[in-house]
Design a protein around this motif. Structure first.
Motif, PDB file in Angstrom:
ATOM      1  N   VAL A   1      33.418  -9.389  16.934  1.00 38.51           N
ATOM      2  CA  VAL A   1      32.580  -9.914  15.856  1.00 38.51           C
ATOM      3  C   VAL A   1      31.130  -9.870  16.319  1.00 38.51           C
ATOM      4  O   VAL A   1      30.805 -10.381  17.393  1.00 38.51           O
ATOM      5  CB  VAL A   1      32.986 -11.366  15.507  1.00 38.51           C
ATOM      6  N   PRO A   2      30.237  -9.239  15.583  1.00 41.92           N
ATOM      7  CA  PRO A   2      28.844  -9.089  16.034  1.00 41.92           C
ATOM      8  C   PRO A   2      28.091 -10.409  16.062  1.00 41.92           C
ATOM      9  O   PRO A   2      28.299 -11.276  15.215  1.00 41.92           O
ATOM     10  CB  PRO A   2      28.253  -8.143  14.993  1.00 41.92           C
ATOM     11  N   LYS A   3      27.199 -10.523  17.050  1.00 38.35           N
ATOM     12  CA  LYS A   3      26.359 -11.710  17.169  1.00 38.35           C
ATOM     13  C   LYS A   3      24.871 -11.352  17.192  1.00 38.35           C
ATOM     14  O   LYS A   3      24.034 -12.238  17.125  1.00 38.35           O
ATOM     15  CB  LYS A   3      26.716 -12.474  18.453  1.00 38.35           C
TER      16      LYS A   3
ATOM     17  N   ILE B   1      24.023 -14.595  13.468  1.00 34.80           N
ATOM     18  CA  ILE B   1      23.459 -13.345  13.973  1.00 34.80           C
ATOM     19  C   ILE B   1      21.961 -13.527  14.242  1.00 34.80           C
ATOM     20  O   ILE B   1      21.230 -14.083  13.418  1.00 34.80           O
ATOM     21  CB  ILE B   1      23.706 -12.200  12.982  1.00 34.80           C
ATOM     22  N   THR B   2      21.515 -13.070  15.412  1.00 37.14           N
ATOM     23  CA  THR B   2      20.109 -13.165  15.807  1.00 37.14           C
ATOM     24  C   THR B   2      19.684 -11.827  16.416  1.00 37.14           C
ATOM     25  O   THR B   2      20.522 -10.964  16.687  1.00 37.14           O
ATOM     26  CB  THR B   2      19.892 -14.289  16.843  1.00 37.14           C
ATOM     27  N   PRO B   3      18.378 -11.638  16.683  1.00 43.35           N
ATOM     28  CA  PRO B   3      17.947 -10.370  17.299  1.00 43.35           C
ATOM     29  C   PRO B   3      18.590 -10.106  18.659  1.00 43.35           C
ATOM     30  O   PRO B   3      19.001  -8.982  18.952  1.00 43.35           O
ATOM     31  CB  PRO B   3      16.433 -10.533  17.407  1.00 43.35           C
ATOM     32  N   THR B   4      18.671 -11.134  19.513  1.00 47.09           N
ATOM     33  CA  THR B   4      19.177 -10.907  20.873  1.00 47.09           C
ATOM     34  C   THR B   4      20.386 -11.761  21.233  1.00 47.09           C
ATOM     35  O   THR B   4      20.897 -11.649  22.346  1.00 47.09           O
ATOM     36  CB  THR B   4      18.068 -11.194  21.905  1.00 47.09           C
ATOM     37  N   GLY B   5      20.825 -12.620  20.317  1.00 48.07           N
ATOM     38  CA  GLY B   5      21.960 -13.488  20.621  1.00 48.07           C
ATOM     39  C   GLY B   5      21.569 -14.868  21.097  1.00 48.07           C
ATOM     40  O   GLY B   5      22.426 -15.699  21.405  1.00 48.07           O
ATOM     41  N   SER B   6      20.266 -15.147  21.149  1.00 46.41           N
ATOM     42  CA  SER B   6      19.786 -16.447  21.610  1.00 46.41           C
ATOM     43  C   SER B   6      19.860 -17.481  20.487  1.00 46.41           C
ATOM     44  O   SER B   6      19.434 -17.224  19.358  1.00 46.41           O
ATOM     45  CB  SER B   6      18.339 -16.334  22.104  1.00 46.41           C
TER      46      SER B   6
ATOM     47  N   PHE C   1      18.983  -7.695   2.174  1.00 51.50           N
ATOM     48  CA  PHE C   1      17.662  -7.597   2.791  1.00 51.50           C
ATOM     49  C   PHE C   1      17.115  -8.948   3.257  1.00 51.50           C
ATOM     50  O   PHE C   1      16.688  -9.089   4.411  1.00 51.50           O
ATOM     51  CB  PHE C   1      16.671  -6.950   1.815  1.00 51.50           C
ATOM     52  N   LYS C   2      17.100  -9.941   2.414  1.00 56.06           N
ATOM     53  CA  LYS C   2      16.453 -11.209   2.777  1.00 56.06           C
ATOM     54  C   LYS C   2      17.233 -11.960   3.854  1.00 56.06           C
ATOM     55  O   LYS C   2      16.637 -12.592   4.738  1.00 56.06           O
ATOM     56  CB  LYS C   2      16.246 -12.087   1.546  1.00 56.06           C
ATOM     57  N   THR C   3      18.558 -11.890   3.786  1.00 56.01           N
ATOM     58  CA  THR C   3      19.358 -12.559   4.814  1.00 56.01           C
ATOM     59  C   THR C   3      19.174 -11.880   6.164  1.00 56.01           C
ATOM     60  O   THR C   3      18.949 -12.550   7.189  1.00 56.01           O
ATOM     61  CB  THR C   3      20.838 -12.572   4.417  1.00 56.01           C
ATOM     62  N   LEU C   4      19.254 -10.557   6.206  1.00 59.83           N
ATOM     63  CA  LEU C   4      19.025  -9.840   7.454  1.00 59.83           C
ATOM     64  C   LEU C   4      17.599 -10.087   7.948  1.00 59.83           C
ATOM     65  O   LEU C   4      17.360 -10.230   9.154  1.00 59.83           O
ATOM     66  CB  LEU C   4      19.271  -8.347   7.272  1.00 59.83           C
ATOM     67  N   GLY C   5      16.650 -10.143   7.017  1.00 62.63           N
ATOM     68  CA  GLY C   5      15.272 -10.428   7.391  1.00 62.63           C
ATOM     69  C   GLY C   5      15.131 -11.802   8.032  1.00 62.63           C
ATOM     70  O   GLY C   5      14.409 -11.967   9.026  1.00 62.63           O
ATOM     71  N   SER C   6      15.814 -12.787   7.482  1.00 61.83           N
ATOM     72  CA  SER C   6      15.708 -14.134   8.058  1.00 61.83           C
ATOM     73  C   SER C   6      16.307 -14.168   9.454  1.00 61.83           C
ATOM     74  O   SER C   6      15.828 -14.895  10.333  1.00 61.83           O
ATOM     75  CB  SER C   6      16.382 -15.168   7.146  1.00 61.83           C
ATOM     76  N   TYR C   7      17.360 -13.370   9.688  1.00 64.79           N
ATOM     77  CA  TYR C   7      17.919 -13.275  11.038  1.00 64.79           C
ATOM     78  C   TYR C   7      16.889 -12.695  12.013  1.00 64.79           C
ATOM     79  O   TYR C   7      16.917 -12.985  13.212  1.00 64.79           O
ATOM     80  CB  TYR C   7      19.160 -12.390  11.051  1.00 64.79           C
ATOM     81  N   MET C   8      15.993 -11.862  11.486  1.00 65.34           N
ATOM     82  CA  MET C   8      14.982 -11.211  12.326  1.00 65.34           C
ATOM     83  C   MET C   8      13.667 -11.986  12.368  1.00 65.34           C
ATOM     84  O   MET C   8      12.680 -11.518  12.936  1.00 65.34           O
ATOM     85  CB  MET C   8      14.749  -9.783  11.827  1.00 65.34           C
ATOM     86  N   GLY C   9      13.645 -13.159  11.754  1.00 63.09           N
ATOM     87  CA  GLY C   9      12.463 -14.015  11.844  1.00 63.09           C
ATOM     88  C   GLY C   9      11.474 -13.883  10.719  1.00 63.09           C
ATOM     89  O   GLY C   9      10.348 -14.421  10.801  1.00 63.09           O
ATOM     90  N   VAL C  10      11.827 -13.191   9.627  1.00 61.22           N
ATOM     91  CA  VAL C  10      10.929 -13.103   8.484  1.00 61.22           C
ATOM     92  C   VAL C  10      10.785 -14.489   7.853  1.00 61.22           C
ATOM     93  O   VAL C  10      11.787 -15.167   7.629  1.00 61.22           O
ATOM     94  CB  VAL C  10      11.463 -12.106   7.432  1.00 61.22           C
ATOM     95  N   PRO C  11       9.564 -14.942   7.578  1.00 61.33           N
ATOM     96  CA  PRO C  11       9.409 -16.245   6.917  1.00 61.33           C
ATOM     97  C   PRO C  11       9.990 -16.216   5.510  1.00 61.33           C
ATOM     98  O   PRO C  11      10.208 -15.133   4.948  1.00 61.33           O
ATOM     99  CB  PRO C  11       7.894 -16.450   6.884  1.00 61.33           C
ATOM    100  N   ASN C  12      10.260 -17.362   4.973  1.00 63.91           N
ATOM    101  CA  ASN C  12      10.859 -17.447   3.637  1.00 63.91           C
ATOM    102  C   ASN C  12       9.747 -17.453   2.595  1.00 63.91           C
ATOM    103  O   ASN C  12       9.217 -18.490   2.243  1.00 63.91           O
ATOM    104  CB  ASN C  12      11.722 -18.697   3.516  1.00 63.91           C
TER     105      ASN C  12
END
Length: 505
Positions: free
Chosen positions: A177-179, A317-322, A218-229
């Motif tokens: 399962v991806p993290k 899910i996060t960019p690096t798993g942190s 798009f928006k969910t993946l973006g939030s995982y990558m730190g895009v502001p809301n």
């Protein structure tokens, strides 16, 4: 809970074509058939509502709702995929109904209509009705426009989105399962290239997405990558729109990689939600990004087609798993829009109170059960723990499921779903609240945003799609951002910054 956002929720409403019937009733003297002063009187209520399923419901549940509420209810259903394009026409032509479902409160036409007095202000009346009186002060404030509440808030969970993945396909291609975002990309690649359904054909993709940059992937993946809301605010009160951030560009690059490599359905930019879900259920793809509770519906839709489907729900899910990088956008701070009441249809205070009584009655446990599960021993059964199980899936989908977006409140009821996927999604959605990113501009006012916001957003939406599809490069996208600023976006920024400073006083 970490501070952070609330968005607005998806918009809403109306086509003059469907609404003509709604307008006709006012020509025959209004809707109330009993005493106008009696909030319990028998009445006829028209409701302009949003439909998230392929077909409207039959009359079975409607008749039960009418019995519970002492009202004849006439629905005009607007397909979810076409709601936004029809809102301006409907408001401009005053082709409304007693109740209008408004699900995107940042649409400039909707916001202007709310602020200009088209709809009744309802807060002075809420405490007269037991269920409406329970709406919290925080919810009332969050759903208010310019400090006034112009409808009954749809009460929803704070952050409902996540990733739904075919667990049986993960096992087939030998992946965990991806993290992280890179691991999710690897899953998408394997689901596209390694024949996860075992039919010997290269006929699957990783993601199955739809034409929605907010409620799609798009928006969910973006939030995982730190895009502001929607907006980022600095310590000194400077406001930056989400699309003017490095993280937004990285999200576009991620989506572009999915598209360029065929790891996402190539027609995602024109795919409707119903088609997205049906194709996923048919085994065309193995990754679905959206509301976590959609997993139950996807599994049910797959019965008889993909009976071996196993799903796993992912919300971390996060960019690096942190853990420190964990974010999820909050769609609406618990607000899914408004049930609003036009003054053109609801003529006076007496009629308003009768319609409010109807909405109040929709929030009773019995009515919630009807709109969620259907009729006991016909559509569902319930065990000793008040856990409901659907016993006739086809009948439930036809007669009950279309009401999923019509419940004024979705939390706090005694009866609950026994389905394991629904129980898991409820757990993860509750957990999401600890990482929810709120929109710092949600309760702020910008006159330019109110008048031009929707039109200006089209500049960014079009440019985002064009970038992902390879029709423009990064310079082209940056040109679109500058065009947004020159066309009124800079005024929106300055007005929000002023409003933010004023709110801090």
């Amino acid at each position: 809970m970490r501070k952070m956002v609330k968005t607005m929720a998806a918009l809403a409403i109306c086509s003059t074509l469907v609404l003509t019937a709604c307008g006709e009733k006012t020509k025959t003297g209004g809707t109330t058939t009993g005493s106008g002063a009696d909030p319990n009187a028998k009445t006829t209520i028209t409701w302009l509502n949003i439909l998230h399923t392929a077909s409207p419901p039959t009359d079975t549940i409607i008749k039960k709702i009418e019995e519970k509420t002492n009202a004849e209810v006439k629905f005009s259903w607007i397909p979810d995929a076409s709601k936004e394009e029809r809102i301006n026409t409907s408001l401009a032509s005053d082709s409304l109904a007693d109740i209008v479902t408004l699900t995107i409160l940042d649409n400039s036409s909707v916001r202007n209509a709310l602020k200009s007095g088209v709809f009744w202000e309802v807060e002075p009346y809420l405490n007269e009705f037991p269920n409406l009186a329970k709406i919290s002060e925080d919810t009332r404030r969050s759903a208010s426009i310019a400090g006034k509440l112009y409808g009954i808030p749809f009460q929803k969970d704070l952050a409902r989105n996540g990733v739904v993945i075919r667990k049986d396909w993960l096992d087939k291609v030998g992946l965990p399962v991806p993290k992280t975002m890179d691991e999710l990309m690897e899953v998408a690649k394997a689901f596209t290239e390694k024949d996860p359904d075992g039919n010997g054909k290269k006929d699957t993709t990783g993601f199955m997405d739809r034409s929605d940059l907010v409620y799609g992937a798009f928006k969910t993946l973006g939030s995982y990558m730190g895009v502001p809301n929607y907006w980022k605010v600095s310590e000194d009160g400077k406001m930056t729109p989400e699309f003017d951030t490095e993280e937004y560009v990285k999200t576009m690059d991620y989506m572009k990689k999915l598209y360029d490599n065929g790891y996402i359905n190539q027609d995602f930019a024109v795919t409707a939600k119903t088609d997205q879900q049906q194709k996923f259920a048919q085994g065309k793809a193995g990754i679905y990004v959206g509301a976590l509770f959609d997993s139950k519906n996807l599994k049910n839709m797959a019965k008889g087609v993909q009976d071996n489907m196993e799903l796993v729900l992912v919300n971390n899910i996060t960019p690096t798993g942190s853990e420190s990088e964990r974010h999820i956008w909050a769609g609406n701070n618990g607000i899914g829009g408004l049930l609003a009441f036009p003054k053109s249809e609801v003529k006076d205070e007496a009629e308003l109170k009768r319609v409010l009584k109807f909405v109040n009655d929709l929030m009773d446990d019995d009515t919630y059960a009807l709109m969620t599960y259907g009729i006991k021993d016909v559509h569902y059964k319930v065990d000793e723990n008040d856990a409901a199980t659907i016993i006739n899936q086809d009948l439930w989908q036809q007669e009950v499921q279309p009401f999923a977006s019509s419940r004024p409140n979705e939390t706090g009821y005694k009866i609950h779903d026994s389905d394991p996927l629904k129980a898991e999604s409820d757990k993860l959605i509750k957990e999401n609240a600890n990482y929810a990113v709120l929109n710092p501009a949600y309760s702020l006012e910008s006159e330019t945003f109110s008048t031009q916001g929707s039109e200006l957003q089209k500049i960014i939406t079009d440019a985002t799609y064009k970038y992902i599809l390879g029709k423009i490069d990064l310079n082209g996208f940056k040109d679109a951002v500058e065009n947004w600023k020159k066309s009124g976006g800079s005024k929106i920024i300055s007005e929000y910054e002023a409003a933010y400073q004023e709110a801090k006083k």
